[in-house]
Design a protein around this motif. Structure first.
Motif, mmCIF file in Angstrom:
data_model
loop_
_atom_site.group_PDB
_atom_site.id
_atom_site.type_symbol
_atom_site.label_atom_id
_atom_site.label_comp_id
_atom_site.label_asym_id
_atom_site.label_seq_id
_atom_site.Cartn_x
_atom_site.Cartn_y
_atom_site.Cartn_z
ATOM 1 N N ARG A 99 0.824 -1.218 0.000
ATOM 2 C CA ARG A 99 0.000 0.000 0.000
ATOM 3 C C ARG A 99 0.855 1.264 0.000
ATOM 4 N NH1 ARG A 99 -5.789 -0.417 1.687
ATOM 5 N NH2 ARG A 99 -5.668 1.855 1.811
ATOM 6 N N ALA A 100 2.045 1.177 0.573
ATOM 7 C CA ALA A 100 2.884 2.370 0.713
ATOM 8 C C ALA A 100 4.140 2.344 -0.139
ATOM 9 C CB ALA A 100 3.279 2.537 2.182
ATOM 10 N N SER A 101 4.443 1.224 -0.775
ATOM 11 C CA SER A 101 5.740 1.071 -1.443
ATOM 12 C C SER A 101 5.938 2.020 -2.616
ATOM 13 C CB SER A 101 5.924 -0.375 -1.914
ATOM 14 O OG SER A 101 4.933 -0.717 -2.874
ATOM 15 N N SER A 102 4.838 2.493 -3.229
ATOM 16 C CA SER A 102 4.974 3.388 -4.377
ATOM 17 C C SER A 102 4.920 4.869 -3.986
ATOM 18 C CB SER A 102 3.876 3.086 -5.406
ATOM 19 O OG SER A 102 2.596 3.302 -4.846
ATOM 20 N N ASP A 103 4.706 5.157 -2.706
ATOM 21 C CA ASP A 103 4.643 6.540 -2.229
ATOM 22 C C ASP A 103 6.059 7.018 -1.936
ATOM 23 O OD1 ASP A 103 4.308 8.946 -0.870
ATOM 24 O OD2 ASP A 103 2.494 8.273 0.171
ATOM 25 N N GLN A 104 6.563 7.895 -2.779
ATOM 26 C CA GLN A 104 7.940 8.370 -2.629
ATOM 27 C C GLN A 104 8.143 9.244 -1.393
ATOM 28 O OE1 GLN A 104 10.567 7.293 -4.571
ATOM 29 N NE2 GLN A 104 8.930 5.886 -5.156
ATOM 30 N N ASP A 142 9.684 -5.701 -2.740
ATOM 31 C CA ASP A 142 9.201 -7.080 -2.819
ATOM 32 C C ASP A 142 9.633 -7.827 -1.556
ATOM 33 O OD1 ASP A 142 8.399 -9.610 -3.482
ATOM 34 O OD2 ASP A 142 9.725 -9.810 -5.225
ATOM 35 N N LEU A 143 8.643 -8.354 -0.815
ATOM 36 C CA LEU A 143 8.932 -9.089 0.412
ATOM 37 C C LEU A 143 8.858 -10.602 0.230
ATOM 38 C CD1 LEU A 143 6.887 -7.073 3.097
ATOM 39 C CD2 LEU A 143 9.367 -7.055 2.773
ATOM 40 N N SER A 144 8.587 -11.066 -0.964
ATOM 41 C CA SER A 144 8.290 -12.483 -1.169
ATOM 42 C C SER A 144 9.417 -13.406 -0.728
ATOM 43 C CB SER A 144 7.930 -12.751 -2.628
ATOM 44 O OG SER A 144 9.001 -12.387 -3.490
ATOM 45 N N ALA A 145 10.650 -12.942 -0.836
ATOM 46 C CA ALA A 145 11.778 -13.785 -0.439
ATOM 47 C C ALA A 145 11.847 -13.987 1.071
ATOM 48 C CB ALA A 145 13.087 -13.172 -0.940
ATOM 49 N N HIS A 146 11.073 -13.192 1.825
ATOM 50 C CA HIS A 146 11.131 -13.238 3.280
ATOM 51 C C HIS A 146 9.834 -13.748 3.907
ATOM 52 C CE1 HIS A 146 14.773 -10.874 2.747
ATOM 53 N NE2 HIS A 146 14.076 -10.036 1.992
ATOM 54 N N GLN A 147 8.950 -14.314 3.093
ATOM 55 C CA GLN A 147 7.601 -14.616 3.569
ATOM 56 C C GLN A 147 7.544 -15.675 4.663
ATOM 57 O OE1 GLN A 147 5.077 -16.750 0.546
ATOM 58 N NE2 GLN A 147 6.802 -16.226 -0.769
#
Length: 282
Positions: A99-104, A142-147
């Protein structure tokens, strides 16, 4: 009789130099010598404040604990064992992150039990974190590697608190599913619903077989509010936000950079002394 004192770190126990003053160290040592547990209660992960535990003398003590990640984890100081964990699942963590990753205008921290990941950190944020928290900056949003890791807390950072408040208002459809708080006038923090420093204090008091009325807590900001309300004696430092001062039973005359914790400990000693004297006259 106060038997446990919970201490917020930043802008409460730590001075401007990010260390504990000799006055505060002496006061906390005296507290322990008089049977009072001295417990760090912070939004930070346990691994980030080992130096502070060393300074106050509880890093390797048996039966001394820390409340970390806003109550999401309770850790035994002697061996670093997590004895209580109440975190976020991966889908929920990832939703907050995306939700926040694209907010610079936002930097993001994602905390697991043993790691802090960061996204979109700027130079001001890196400067603020220096000496407080070692963070691994993600190369991609991307958090997928840490799921498979144990997530506990997500926070959004911006030094404009109004910006963060607007973000929270925009998230009104989901924000009620979390325990939400502000800290250090720069962070909006998300924990699992029902998880906060107050709930952490209740859990630790039960573990130590201490009635909640026999606990004290000292802090300065909104993420300390539930702890201040929960403790038998809620204390606000002089530099605390107004909301915290209104909830506290005692407000120190000194701020965090002038040994407010030492003042609070002396106040607790006075209360305990009066209670002992009253009991002797019964």
């Amino acid at each position: 009789m106060i038997k446990l004192l919970a201490l917020d770190l930043d802008e409460t126990l730590l001075s401007n130099d990010k260390h504990v003053s000799k006055e505060n160290i002496a006061a906390l040592k005296k507290a322990r010598e008089n049977g009072i547990h001295t417990v760090i209660a912070t939004g930070r992960p346990w691994f980030s404040f080992h130096e502070t535990l060393e300074e106050i003398g509880t890093r390797h003590l048996k039966d001394e604990y820390s409340i970390s990640l806003n109550g999401g984890a309770i850790v035994e100081n002697e061996n670093g064992k997590i004895i209580e964990l109440d975190g976020l699942d991966y889908p929920t963590t990832n939703m907050l992150f995306q939700r926040a990753s694209s907010d610079q205008n936002l930097c993001i921290h994602v905390n697991t039990t043993d790691t802090a990941y960061g996204w979109n950190l700027n130079d001001d944020e890196r400067k603020f974190l220096k000496g407080r928290l070692e963070i691994i900056e993600l190369k991609n949003p991307d958090l997928s590697a840490h799921q498979d890791e144990h997530f506990v807390k997500v926070l959004y950072g911006n030094t404009n608190i109004n910006y963060l408040q607007n973000i929270l208002e925009e998230m009104n459809t989901v924000s009620g599913d979390f325990d939400v708080s502000f800290s250090s006038s720069r962070y909006l923090e998300f924990n699992k619903k029902g998880v906060n420093k107050g709930s952490g204090l209740k859990k630790l008091a039960k573990i130590l077989d201490i009635d909640i009325s026999q606990t004290a807590a000292i802090g300065d900001h909104a993420n300390d509010l539930e702890m201040i309300k929960t403790a038998g004696l809620g204390i606000a430092v002089a530099n605390a936000i107004d909301e915290l001062k209104e909830a506290a039973k005692y407000i120190t005359t000194h701020d965090y950079d002038h040994h407010a914790v030492a003042e609070a400990v002396e106040y607790i000693f006075e209360l305990n002394k009066k209670e002992r004297e009253a009991n002797q006259t019964k």
